[in-house]
Design an enzyme around this catalytic site. Structure first.
Site, PDB file in Angstrom:
ATOM      1  N   ARG A 331      -5.190  -5.426   1.444  1.00  0.00           N
ATOM      2  CA  ARG A 331      -4.204  -5.160   0.386  1.00  0.00           C
ATOM      3  C   ARG A 331      -2.957  -4.461   0.879  1.00  0.00           C
ATOM      4  O   ARG A 331      -2.313  -3.764   0.120  1.00  0.00           O
ATOM      5  CB  ARG A 331      -4.853  -4.282  -0.677  1.00  0.00           C
ATOM      6  CG  ARG A 331      -6.008  -4.896  -1.392  1.00  0.00           C
ATOM      7  CD  ARG A 331      -5.566  -5.580  -2.683  1.00  0.00           C
ATOM      8  NE  ARG A 331      -6.710  -5.685  -3.554  1.00  0.00           N
ATOM      9  CZ  ARG A 331      -7.053  -4.752  -4.432  1.00  0.00           C
ATOM     10  NH1 ARG A 331      -6.297  -3.700  -4.613  1.00  0.00           N
ATOM     11  NH2 ARG A 331      -8.117  -4.887  -5.161  1.00  0.00           N
ATOM     12  N   ARG A 341      -0.344   1.332   6.242  1.00  0.00           N
ATOM     13  CA  ARG A 341      -1.683   1.820   5.931  1.00  0.00           C
ATOM     14  C   ARG A 341      -2.521   0.555   5.935  1.00  0.00           C
ATOM     15  O   ARG A 341      -2.306  -0.337   5.129  1.00  0.00           O
ATOM     16  CB  ARG A 341      -1.630   2.418   4.529  1.00  0.00           C
ATOM     17  CG  ARG A 341      -2.888   3.085   4.078  1.00  0.00           C
ATOM     18  CD  ARG A 341      -2.599   3.719   2.708  1.00  0.00           C
ATOM     19  NE  ARG A 341      -3.793   4.339   2.181  1.00  0.00           N
ATOM     20  CZ  ARG A 341      -4.398   3.920   1.068  1.00  0.00           C
ATOM     21  NH1 ARG A 341      -3.931   2.900   0.402  1.00  0.00           N
ATOM     22  NH2 ARG A 341      -5.466   4.535   0.641  1.00  0.00           N
ATOM     23  N   ARG A 347     -13.244   0.425  -2.216  1.00  0.00           N
ATOM     24  CA  ARG A 347     -13.474  -0.149  -3.547  1.00  0.00           C
ATOM     25  C   ARG A 347     -12.692  -1.441  -3.745  1.00  0.00           C
ATOM     26  O   ARG A 347     -13.184  -2.391  -4.336  1.00  0.00           O
ATOM     27  CB  ARG A 347     -13.135   0.869  -4.630  1.00  0.00           C
ATOM     28  CG  ARG A 347     -11.674   1.051  -4.934  1.00  0.00           C
ATOM     29  CD  ARG A 347     -11.467   1.717  -6.288  1.00  0.00           C
ATOM     30  NE  ARG A 347     -11.771   3.131  -6.236  1.00  0.00           N
ATOM     31  CZ  ARG A 347     -10.866   4.090  -5.983  1.00  0.00           C
ATOM     32  NH1 ARG A 347      -9.608   3.776  -5.738  1.00  0.00           N
ATOM     33  NH2 ARG A 347     -11.213   5.345  -5.976  1.00  0.00           N
ATOM     34  N   ASP A 491      -7.425   6.473  -9.007  1.00  0.00           N
ATOM     35  CA  ASP A 491      -7.060   7.370  -7.910  1.00  0.00           C
ATOM     36  C   ASP A 491      -6.505   8.696  -8.394  1.00  0.00           C
ATOM     37  O   ASP A 491      -6.507   9.683  -7.663  1.00  0.00           O
ATOM     38  CB  ASP A 491      -5.959   6.720  -7.047  1.00  0.00           C
ATOM     39  CG  ASP A 491      -6.516   5.694  -6.085  1.00  0.00           C
ATOM     40  OD1 ASP A 491      -7.680   5.831  -5.674  1.00  0.00           O
ATOM     41  OD2 ASP A 491      -5.778   4.746  -5.753  1.00  0.00           O
ATOM     42  N   LYS A 633       2.336   3.563 -13.713  1.00  0.00           N
ATOM     43  CA  LYS A 633       1.110   3.565 -12.907  1.00  0.00           C
ATOM     44  C   LYS A 633      -0.095   4.078 -13.726  1.00  0.00           C
ATOM     45  O   LYS A 633      -0.310   3.648 -14.830  1.00  0.00           O
ATOM     46  CB  LYS A 633       1.326   4.390 -11.638  1.00  0.00           C
ATOM     47  CG  LYS A 633       2.449   3.823 -10.778  1.00  0.00           C
ATOM     48  CD  LYS A 633       2.107   3.208  -9.488  1.00  0.00           C
ATOM     49  CE  LYS A 633       1.121   3.732  -8.590  1.00  0.00           C
ATOM     50  NZ  LYS A 633       0.864   2.787  -7.475  1.00  0.00           N
ATOM     51  N   GLU A 634      -0.837   5.039 -13.149  1.00  0.00           N
ATOM     52  CA  GLU A 634      -2.102   5.427 -13.786  1.00  0.00           C
ATOM     53  C   GLU A 634      -1.920   6.224 -15.082  1.00  0.00           C
ATOM     54  O   GLU A 634      -2.888   6.530 -15.751  1.00  0.00           O
ATOM     55  CB  GLU A 634      -2.963   6.233 -12.801  1.00  0.00           C
ATOM     56  CG  GLU A 634      -3.738   5.391 -11.806  1.00  0.00           C
ATOM     57  CD  GLU A 634      -2.949   5.065 -10.546  1.00  0.00           C
ATOM     58  OE1 GLU A 634      -1.707   5.241 -10.552  1.00  0.00           O
ATOM     59  OE2 GLU A 634      -3.567   4.624  -9.562  1.00  0.00           O
ATOM     60  N   HIS A 641      -5.316  -4.224 -13.271  1.00  0.00           N
ATOM     61  CA  HIS A 641      -6.672  -4.372 -12.749  1.00  0.00           C
ATOM     62  C   HIS A 641      -7.774  -4.198 -13.812  1.00  0.00           C
ATOM     63  O   HIS A 641      -8.686  -5.018 -13.889  1.00  0.00           O
ATOM     64  CB  HIS A 641      -6.794  -3.368 -11.587  1.00  0.00           C
ATOM     65  CG  HIS A 641      -8.052  -3.362 -10.832  1.00  0.00           C
ATOM     66  ND1 HIS A 641      -8.112  -2.962  -9.521  1.00  0.00           N
ATOM     67  CD2 HIS A 641      -9.316  -3.664 -11.159  1.00  0.00           C
ATOM     68  CE1 HIS A 641      -9.355  -3.029  -9.096  1.00  0.00           C
ATOM     69  NE2 HIS A 641     -10.099  -3.447 -10.072  1.00  0.00           N
TER      70      HIS A 641
HETATM   71  C1  GLC Z   1      -4.560   1.050  -6.729  1.00  0.00           C
HETATM   72  C2  GLC Z   1      -5.627   1.235  -5.678  1.00  0.00           C
HETATM   73  C3  GLC Z   1      -7.011   1.093  -6.272  1.00  0.00           C
HETATM   74  C4  GLC Z   1      -7.179   1.979  -7.484  1.00  0.00           C
HETATM   75  C5  GLC Z   1      -6.062   1.752  -8.488  1.00  0.00           C
HETATM   76  C6  GLC Z   1      -6.120   2.724  -9.645  1.00  0.00           C
HETATM   77  O1  GLC Z   1      -4.541  -0.265  -7.155  1.00  0.00           O
HETATM   78  O2  GLC Z   1      -5.482   0.291  -4.654  1.00  0.00           O
HETATM   79  O3  GLC Z   1      -7.996   1.422  -5.324  1.00  0.00           O
HETATM   80  O4  GLC Z   1      -8.432   1.704  -8.058  1.00  0.00           O
HETATM   81  O5  GLC Z   1      -4.820   1.898  -7.847  1.00  0.00           O
HETATM   82  O6  GLC Z   1      -5.865   4.027  -9.239  1.00  0.00           O
END
Ligand code: GLC
Length: 798
Positions: A331, A341, A347, A491, A633-634, A641
């Site tokens: 990736r 990297r 995972r 993450d 992002k998160e 995903h």
């Molecule tokens: C990125 C990372 C993945 C992680 C996701 C959510 O896509 O590659 O490992 O699960 O972020 O944090």
């Protein structure tokens, strides 16, 4: 607004407006050599590793993606020049017609300007580390034309760090030379540090030094050599190097010529046979056809024909392509992940390997073994590692380049991080990857294969699996829910000794995979032990994680619940709710409610947000997620995903309309005419799309390198269309929108062909009334048929 269209017949995406709002990339190469190129031919190529063995240079995160793999054309009568790809010369788009066709492992750049039709096709033949540029020029006017054609690329110092920092060594260790039409690039420090560049003609000029070709105070858009029509014949030991070969041609009206440029690994002598081979255009055509066959073969393993055209185009071409790119190159090679990297993310790779064993069993198996070797005896995976570290055949013979600038070599123990850096989910995914691989291939003997652990010792694959499950069993907090550790799948959720709901659900799901495998293999003792473990996990989850309308996301180290109805921010989270349902932990009533809450709080027209409302107040007990901008992002973006987890969850609940609503929202195809919002390519899933709490809601970022590729494919084919292998039979259990009358799936499984036609006369979402195999009614799943045979499967829903 649109910038292109899907050409399914040629399996291409055609960009006819090349000034896209962001670079739209493609991946060229399927083996050791890989180029990442944009629609304007910007990008880079590497051999095996984008970190240690880059071939061409790239300046990341720049306003224009450069340099690239360019061909310039110059009218030698007028002095005017342009490039076949729109960049770098960037002719006025009103005067020059540009197009880019991104295909499966190739890109075709073309340009029509001043009656010259030009095309540059870039591809890498299946098993040869050589990048070919197949260039065609045609005089579409009625007067003869005198043209100069130039190639241009810039060589890398091989290592990403050497390309980007401290040039005091690299700049003086890199040399170039020209002999008999072949440029050789030499990184003098390295024994194997050579590349060559050549063409199918005897050049009329060349430059090996970047700054001689471009000229001082100039760049790729206006090279002095092209402006003046004259290369300077430069080369030198030391400096920055390029590959510019010039050819003067005269084109009569209607005349078409074909030139080839080649970039390869090795010394000048290695170029000689390759040059000979590809100087014959028939060999280029043959290599190109072989690449097309390679992809057709892969795609033919599963083709669908449904009433949803976007789904068809995606599953039949682009979604599988994206999943394959992830498993082929890991990736870490894109314009965002620029190669600094590398190795395998535990995972991410486990999930990638789980999703496409049907089209790439060899690579999935290889990845599974690499991951098993990256597992510690304790049962957690090394979060990021180089597979070579633990490859028994490579022990003591590692090839990585050693810079003369002293950089300490990590000892083996440095490579093996402790539990403080372990992620709580990493290795659980591998259980499912192994089970899906065996379901696909029937290679049960894999379970008995002996594999080493990263920190010494060895065990069978089956034992490794138990170590993984036992690790999660031990790593629980006071409520019996799995600890979050450094992070779980998210993450940025850093719960440490706090607890992660998602991981307990995941643990339950992994145990179910393991149990199914163990039952099938008749391992009764293990079945007993892990049934008890599953029951314990399920009870802990249901006792501790239900909030009334949905499941919470976790518990902090100090005992605060995350994601409750009392929370103003981070109230509802996608990961815990989708996994509560898909894992089978939630009973039907809670499951429906949980997914209704996902729909109510997280759904947007571009997909499901990860959490809502986004966090705005820093809270280090929850983690880094609270320090990410809202909607990004998160923290409340439409993180792609996990979206397919919701499709799987809805499919298991039988709500086909809901599953399709979620599917369609995220599907890049559906945003083809909303590029002013999406910005990114509509043929690849992106890592995330800005969520509602951000001003750029709907803007997609980080294409290709995302777990949503594999998961979207897995969820749509196995749970929505419902065709999935079991250990000895093919399950057909669709969950579709009620208005679908029928659909078809062609699936190759263990060498036999199944043409599955599903009809839905009662317009239900779920439920199979009858299955006929070759005209005979059967009860239950379709038993595995003999390899080499073809079968008609008629399914009636109702
Ligand atoms: C990125 C990372 C993945 C992680 C996701 C959510 O896509 O590659 O490992 O699960 O972020 O944090």
């Amino acid at each position: 607004m649109k910038y292109g269209f899907f050409d399914d017949k040629h399996k291409e995406y055609v960009i006819d407006k090349v000034n896209t709002p962001a670079p739209w990339t493609n991946y060229i190469g399927v083996n050791d050599m890989c180029a990442v190129l944009s629609q304007t031919a910007g990008g880079y190529v590497f051999y095996k590793s984008p970190q240690y063995h880059r071939i061409t240079r790239f300046r990341p995160n720049a306003p224009i993606e450069r340099p690239g793999h360019y061909v310039y054309l110059r009218d030698d009568d007028t002095g005017e020049y342009w490039s076949i790809s729109w960049q770098p010369v960037a002719k006025d788009l009103k005067k020059a017609k540009y197009e880019c066709r991104h295909g499966l492992s190739y890109s075709k750049f073309s340009c029509d300007y001043q009656n010259i039709g030009a095309q540059q096709t870039v591809f890498i033949p299946l098993n040869e580390p050589v990048e070919l540029w197949d260039v065609k020029l045609k005089n579409k006017g009625n007067t003869p034309r005198r043209l100069s054609v130039y190639s241009y690329l810039e060589f890398s110092f091989h290592h990403i760090d050497m390309d980007n920092q401290n040039f005091q060594m690299s700049l003086y260790a890199s040399g170039s030379s020209y002999e008999d039409g072949i440029i050789e690039n030499d990184l003098y420090y390295e024994e194997q540090g050579y590349q060559w560049f050549t063409s199918n003609f005897q050049p009329d000029g060349f430059d090996c030094l970047r700054d001689s070709f471009l000229g001082t105070y100039r760049d790729e858009s206006n090279p002095i050599a092209v402006e003046t029509g004259k290369c300077s014949g430069s080369f030198e030991k030391t400096g920055n190097h390029c590959a510019a070969l010039q050819k003067k041609v005269i084109l009569q009206p209607d005349e078409e010529i074909r030139l080839a440029f080649m970039l390869g690994e090795g010394k000048r002598s290695a170029a000689v046979p390759v040059r000979k081979k590809y100087s014959n255009p028939a060999n280029i055509d043959q290599a190109f056809a072989a690449l097309a066959d390679f992809w057709s073969e892969k795609l033919s393993k599963l083709q669908v024909n449904t009433p949803n055209q976007g789904m068809n185009t995606s599953l039949n071409i682009w979604n599988l392509y994206q999943s394959e790119v992830n498993i082929m190159f890991s990736r870490f090679a894109s314009f965002i992940e620029v190669g600094g990297r590398t190795g395998l993310g535990y995972r991410d790779t486990s999930q990638d390997a789980m999703t496409i064993p049907h089209s790439n069993p060899v690579k999935c198996r290889k990845r599974i073994i690499e991951l098993l070797r990256g597992l510690t005896k304790e049962g957690y995976g090394l979060h990021l590692f180089q597979p070579e570290w633990f490859d028994p055949e490579l022990q003591g013979k590692q090839q990585t380049f050693k810079s003369p600038t002293v950089v300490p070599t990590p000892s083996r123990s440095d490579m093996i991080h402790g539990i403080k850096d372990a992620c709580s989910d990493d290795a659980l995914w591998l259980i499912a990857a192994i089970s899906e691989y065996i379901k696909e291939t029937a290679e049960f003997s894999l379970l008995d294969e002996v594999v080493t652990y990263a920190d010494g010792g060895e065990d069978t694959v089956y034992q490794h699996m138990m170590h993984i499950l036992d690790f999660s069993d031990r790593q629980v907090g006071s409520t019996g829910i799995c600890k979050g550790l450094r992070a779980d799948w998210n993450d940025c959720l850093n719960l440490g000794g706090g607890e992660s709901a998602m991981v307990s659900f995941l643990h339950y799901w992994a145990i179910q995979h393991f149990l199914a495998l163990s039952r099938f293999a008749g391992k009764n003792e293990e079945v007993k032990k892990y049934e008890a473990m599953a029951a314990k996990v399920k009870k802990a989850c249901n006792d501790n994680l239900w909030d009334g309308e949905w499941y919470i996301r976790g518990i902090t180290a100090s005992g605060r619940k995350i994601g409750t109805h009392m929370d103003e921010e981070g109230k509802v989270h996608m990961e815990s709710n989708t996994w509560a349902v898909f894992s089978g932990v939630a009973d039907p009533d809670r499951a429906m409610k949980a997914m209704d809450s996902v729909d109510k709080y997280l759904y947007t027209q571009y997909g499901l947000m990860l959490n809502a409302p986004s966090y705005t107040k820093n809270d280090d007990e929850i983690g880094f997620v609270t320090r990410v901008y809202p909607g990004v992002k998160e923290n409340g973006s439409i993180f792609s995903h996990p979206n397919p987890w919701a499709w799987c969850a809805e499919a298991t609940l039988g709500r086909g309309d809901r599953a399709m609503k979620f599917y369609d929202a995220l599907l890049p195809y559906n945003q083809n005419d909303k590029i002013e919002v999406r910005e990114a390519e509509p043929y690849a899933y992106c890592q995330f799309v800005m969520g509602k709490d951000h001003t750029a809601f709907g803007r997609a970022r980080h294409p290709f390198m995302t777990g949503s590729g594999g998961w979207a494919y897995f969820a749509a084919t196995r749970y929505m269309l419902g065709v999935r292998p079991d250990f000895d039979s093919l399950v057909i259990d669709p969950c579709i929108p009620k208005d679908w009358s029928d659909f078809d799936v062609t699936r190759v499984w263990r060498g036999a062909d199944y043409h599955i036609h599903v009809v839905n006369p009662d317009h239900v979402s779920k439920g199979v009334k009858t299955i006929e195999l070759d005209g005979q009614k059967i009860s239950g799943n379709v038993p595995a048929q003999v390899a080499g045979t073809q079968h008609e499967v008629q399914v009636v829903m109702g």
